[in-house]
Scaffold this motif. Structure first.
Motif, mmCIF file in Angstrom:
data_model
loop_
_atom_site.group_PDB
_atom_site.id
_atom_site.type_symbol
_atom_site.label_atom_id
_atom_site.label_comp_id
_atom_site.label_asym_id
_atom_site.label_seq_id
_atom_site.Cartn_x
_atom_site.Cartn_y
_atom_site.Cartn_z
ATOM 1 N N ARG A 158 -25.886 -13.164 -30.634
ATOM 2 C CA ARG A 158 -24.780 -12.120 -30.153
ATOM 3 C C ARG A 158 -25.294 -10.956 -30.116
ATOM 4 O O ARG A 158 -25.293 -10.228 -28.986
ATOM 5 C CB ARG A 158 -23.701 -11.963 -30.910
ATOM 6 N N GLY A 159 -26.297 -10.289 -30.878
ATOM 7 C CA GLY A 159 -26.465 -9.045 -30.854
ATOM 8 C C GLY A 159 -27.460 -8.921 -29.893
ATOM 9 O O GLY A 159 -27.532 -7.913 -29.097
ATOM 10 N N ALA A 161 -27.463 -10.637 -27.090
ATOM 11 C CA ALA A 161 -26.883 -10.686 -25.811
ATOM 12 C C ALA A 161 -26.063 -9.429 -25.524
ATOM 13 O O ALA A 161 -26.172 -8.895 -24.570
ATOM 14 C CB ALA A 161 -25.595 -11.606 -25.839
ATOM 15 N N GLU A 162 -25.472 -8.425 -26.689
ATOM 16 C CA GLU A 162 -24.905 -7.178 -26.416
ATOM 17 C C GLU A 162 -26.050 -6.366 -25.869
ATOM 18 O O GLU A 162 -25.663 -5.351 -25.086
ATOM 19 C CB GLU A 162 -24.422 -6.616 -27.764
ATOM 20 N N HIS A 163 -27.149 -6.326 -26.531
ATOM 21 C CA HIS A 163 -28.313 -5.369 -26.242
ATOM 22 C C HIS A 163 -28.754 -5.502 -24.662
ATOM 23 O O HIS A 163 -28.685 -4.661 -23.917
ATOM 24 C CB HIS A 163 -29.508 -5.441 -26.950
ATOM 25 N N LEU A 178 -26.698 -6.625 -22.115
ATOM 26 C CA LEU A 178 -25.597 -6.049 -21.571
ATOM 27 C C LEU A 178 -25.762 -4.756 -21.288
ATOM 28 O O LEU A 178 -25.316 -3.939 -20.332
ATOM 29 C CB LEU A 178 -24.253 -6.612 -22.355
ATOM 30 N N LEU A 179 -26.124 -3.718 -22.406
ATOM 31 C CA LEU A 179 -26.143 -2.505 -22.430
ATOM 32 C C LEU A 179 -27.618 -1.773 -22.116
ATOM 33 O O LEU A 179 -27.597 -0.547 -22.190
ATOM 34 C CB LEU A 179 -25.793 -1.953 -23.903
ATOM 35 N N ILE A 205 -22.005 -12.472 -20.389
ATOM 36 C CA ILE A 205 -22.601 -11.656 -21.394
ATOM 37 C C ILE A 205 -21.750 -11.034 -22.258
ATOM 38 O O ILE A 205 -21.871 -11.157 -23.478
ATOM 39 C CB ILE A 205 -23.647 -10.706 -20.987
ATOM 40 N N ALA A 206 -20.716 -10.466 -21.613
ATOM 41 C CA ALA A 206 -19.940 -9.833 -22.445
ATOM 42 C C ALA A 206 -18.979 -10.649 -23.370
ATOM 43 O O ALA A 206 -18.638 -10.155 -24.482
ATOM 44 C CB ALA A 206 -18.977 -8.740 -21.618
ATOM 45 N N ARG A 207 -18.502 -11.598 -22.923
ATOM 46 C CA ARG A 207 -17.691 -12.641 -23.897
ATOM 47 C C ARG A 207 -18.491 -13.224 -24.840
ATOM 48 O O ARG A 207 -18.237 -13.247 -25.939
ATOM 49 C CB ARG A 207 -17.181 -13.747 -22.815
ATOM 50 N N ALA A 220 -21.131 -11.966 -26.247
ATOM 51 C CA ALA A 220 -21.457 -10.717 -27.327
ATOM 52 C C ALA A 220 -20.194 -10.654 -28.068
ATOM 53 O O ALA A 220 -20.487 -10.300 -29.227
ATOM 54 C CB ALA A 220 -22.026 -9.664 -26.401
ATOM 55 N N ALA A 221 -19.198 -10.783 -27.515
ATOM 56 C CA ALA A 221 -17.875 -10.678 -28.437
ATOM 57 C C ALA A 221 -17.474 -11.709 -29.238
ATOM 58 O O ALA A 221 -16.393 -11.672 -29.811
ATOM 59 C CB ALA A 221 -16.720 -10.030 -27.174
#
Length: 422
Positions: free
Chosen positions: A223-224, A226-228, A230-231, A379-381, A383-384
């Motif tokens: 998830r980390g 994936a969040e990276h 996204l950002l 990706i957002a979902r 990551a969350a």
């Protein structure tokens, strides 16, 4: 003739001569009005492009922007479109052609110099509205030399991934979906999906859903990471060496087009590339085809200077100059790549074998944008820690496709093919 009448005649003659002079001066001035060009190239590549254009001897004014879609729409709506637009993809150009805003290019390029899928749409009896002036290869993976990847699917932490972009965040994620559909299903299914051919609801089909789920499964590994993704901008941080050589989290692979080498700056000499198929999640390991993309020039104006500029840019000589000055790859068969570490590998794949244009690039803009949004939501979902609800996302994209297909006549008529089979 009285003296007063002679004076009146003299004044009228002088006014007519003056008016004629003004017309001549204005006409001469109009000939010198620069050809306006709107593109996406900025910074160094814009400078290189302008150097090519200066050699043509035609006055021009180039504007490069990451927000090209919005800038072009604003200019068109205000009644002041550029003479020439150069866009990465033809889905949007098809819409402008449908509105009768584009001018035919039939006599401004040599068709035999451009092979499929680069060959401009049209036959001798049909109008052609765009011509490729730059080409790029996808379906490849970059790695650092000396760290060649294994020939098996790679875990998420191996991937240097960023899906951000100034003008269209999400498109790097669509490249993953497209490549998975292409390698798993082959060119025929890929083309039907890209062009929404037949009565199949392609966004809800097994081919697209299982490819999307394979990519989401990769994202769920971390998830980390994936969040990276996204950002993170797909080019890396400003003044960086690109995602591959930043190596966030120990990543060592980048699923990106041939243009990525420009992001690596001086480290490009340490980069290598390989086909993506063996490394994709569930990709099947076999290269079915290569995805390709391009930048296509189109005319909003019938000014002779603008037509001449496109003619020179699309010619063998113009493309050769652009390749030499800008280090770009050309869709023109007569232009050979410069010598380099990976240039011939890229050119070989661009020029032979099954190749398919980037699917999102040929889709109508509304469908393409819905595709981008669905990728970002996935990706957002993930990551969350939420359920990505892929069936729901694809159902929403299909609704946009259905609404578009009801009125999109020219798009279906002019974009007959997306893939070359040889």
């Amino acid at each position: 003739m009285t003296r007063r009448f002679r004076m009146l005649v003299l004044i009228v003659v002088m006014l007519l001569i003056g008016a004629g002079g003004m017309v001549v001066v204005w006409a001469q001035h109009d000939d010198d009005v620069p050809v306006t060009i709107l593109g996406t190239w900025t910074a160094k590549q814009a400078e290189q492009f302008e150097a090519v254009l200066r050699d043509f001897g035609i006055p021009f004014r180039y504007q490069g922007t990451a927000a090209q879609r919005e800038v072009l729409l604003s200019k068109v709506q205000s009644g002041e479109p550029p003479d020439i637009v150069i866009m990465p993809g033809i889905g949007e150009l098809a819409e402008y052609a449908d509105q009768n805003r584009l001018k035919p290019l039939n006599d401004l390029y040599e068709p035999q110099e451009y092979g499929a899928p680069w060959k401009p749409t049209g036959t001798p009896s049909e109008n052609v509205y765009w011509v490729p002036v730059k080409a790029d290869l996808k379906s490849i993976v970059w790695y650092r030399r000396g760290e060649e990847p294994a020939t098996s699917p790679a875990p998420l932490r191996s991937w240097c991934m960023g899906v951000g972009d100034d003008g269209a965040s999400g498109w790097p994620g669509t490249d993953w979906i497209e490549d998975l559909v292409l390698q798993r299903e082959g060119p025929d299914v890929y083309e039907k999906w890209a062009l929404a051919k037949g009565s199949v609801k392609w966004w809800r089909s097994t081919a697209v859903r299982t490819a999307w789920e394979a990519w989401a499964g990769l994202l769920r590994q971390d998830r980390g990471a994936a969040e990276h993704a996204l950002l993170t901008d797909h080019r890396g941080a400003p003044n960086s060496k690109g995602l591959l050589f930043d190596g966030w989290g120990g990543c060592s692979l980048e699923h990106q087009g041939s243009f990525a080498s420009s992001f690596y700056r001086n480290e490009a000499k340490h980069a290598g590339l390989t086909d993506s198929a063996p490394l994709l999640p569930g990709g099947g390991g076999r290269v079915r085809a290569h995805e390709v993309t391009g930048d296509f020039a189109a005319l909003f104006s019938e000014r002779p200077q603008a037509r001449e500029l496109i003619k020179r840019l699309a010619s063998m000589e113009g493309q050769r100059s652009w390749a030499e000055k800008g280090g770009i790859f050309s869709a023109n068969r007569e232009v050979k790549p410069k010598d380099g570490l990976f240039e011939h590998e890229i050119a070989q794949r661009l020029g032979a074998g099954p190749r398919c244009l980037d699917a999102s690039d040929v889709m109508p803009p509304a469908v393409r944008d819905a595709f981008y949004e669905a990728v970002l939501l996935t990706i957002a979902r993930v990551a969350a820690g939420q359920d990505a609800d892929i069936p729901g996302l694809l159902k929403d994209v299909q609704r946009v496709q259905d609404a578009q297909s009801a009125r999109d006549v020219l798009h279906r008529a002019t974009l007959k093919t997306v893939c070359s089979r040889r």
